[in-house]
Design an enzyme around this catalytic site. Sequence first.
Site, PDB file in Angstrom:
ATOM      1  CB  SER A 292      -0.896   0.005   1.250  1.00 28.28           C
ATOM      2  OG  SER A 292      -1.492   1.264   1.445  1.00 28.28           O
TER       3      SER A 292
ATOM      4  CE1 TYR B 194      -3.931  -2.148   5.122  1.00 31.08           C
ATOM      5  CE2 TYR B 194      -3.327   0.139   4.688  1.00 31.08           C
ATOM      6  CZ  TYR B 194      -3.721  -1.104   4.230  1.00 31.08           C
ATOM      7  OH  TYR B 194      -3.907  -1.308   2.879  1.00 31.08           O
TER       8      TYR B 194
END
Length: 312
Positions: free
Chosen positions: A189, A202
């Site tokens: 990501s 995350y």
Amino acid sequence: MESALPAAGFLYWVGAGTVAYLALRISYSLFTALQIWGLGQEPAVGPELGEWAVVTGGTDGIGKSYAEELAKRGMKVVLISRSQDKLNQVSSEIREKFKVETKTIAVDFTSEDIYDKIKTSLAGLQIGVLVNNVGMSYEYPEYFLEIPDLDSFIKKLININILSVCKMTRLVLPGMVERSKGAILNISSASGMFPVPLLTIYSATKAFVDFFSQCIHEEYRSKGIFVQSVLPFYVATKLAKIRKTSWHVPSAEAYVKSAMKTVGLKSRTNGYPIHSLMGSIFLLLPSWLYFKISMNYGKSTRAHYLKKAKKN
């Protein structure tokens, strides 16, 4: 006055060198972008790497789009996800649309004892491509200590975002090394490129995926294995909680079609032209400005979510 001249000369050459360096970086980035997206070169991703492609989290969003794109190239597809009903549905769709063989494995990646089952199910398959896509994010941006059921949340994110990548690579890589060919595409990501406060766990797990991918690529590229770290910004998926597409938020299908063009060319990619530009801009920002923007955005999103939740 004379003593100031050498200093001025030094500063001139520092400035000139900096401008030249930035010009070279921009030129290289433009050349690479033209090579990848402008010339439309098709990547050598297909049955020539191995009959089968394995996709984790393959029933939705980016994972499903990778499965379809690989099937379109003639590869048989193994879909791994939690819901057998969804697996059956997507598997049937791929078989009917692309006329390729499919296989499903229903497991919950929050658990640690699933990999013997996966290993048994993959035994005997000639796997050319592995897409480590399964992932989990936050319900909404939140301060670390205020995350609901924090201990359980930490374990889930580590198991899904980190352990799955390591374990799946462990299962599939030996066969690729034996045949001296294969590709592993790890979906990280953009939040793995930069620390993202209020999405701390995350962001950190996705940074692991990015570093892991770069290291494995360097270790095994001489053996014919291509490992790629894919670092998307927002894509219209369930994980991102975005339904509408825009100029900077592509659909999963559009994103994967673009990202596939980088396979074999870029071991680390944002996968989409606008996302690459966004990544370059963020890299140029001073850290204090980046963190200010990131925190303000996170706090705004958090406040909006909590306000909406309170009304409901």
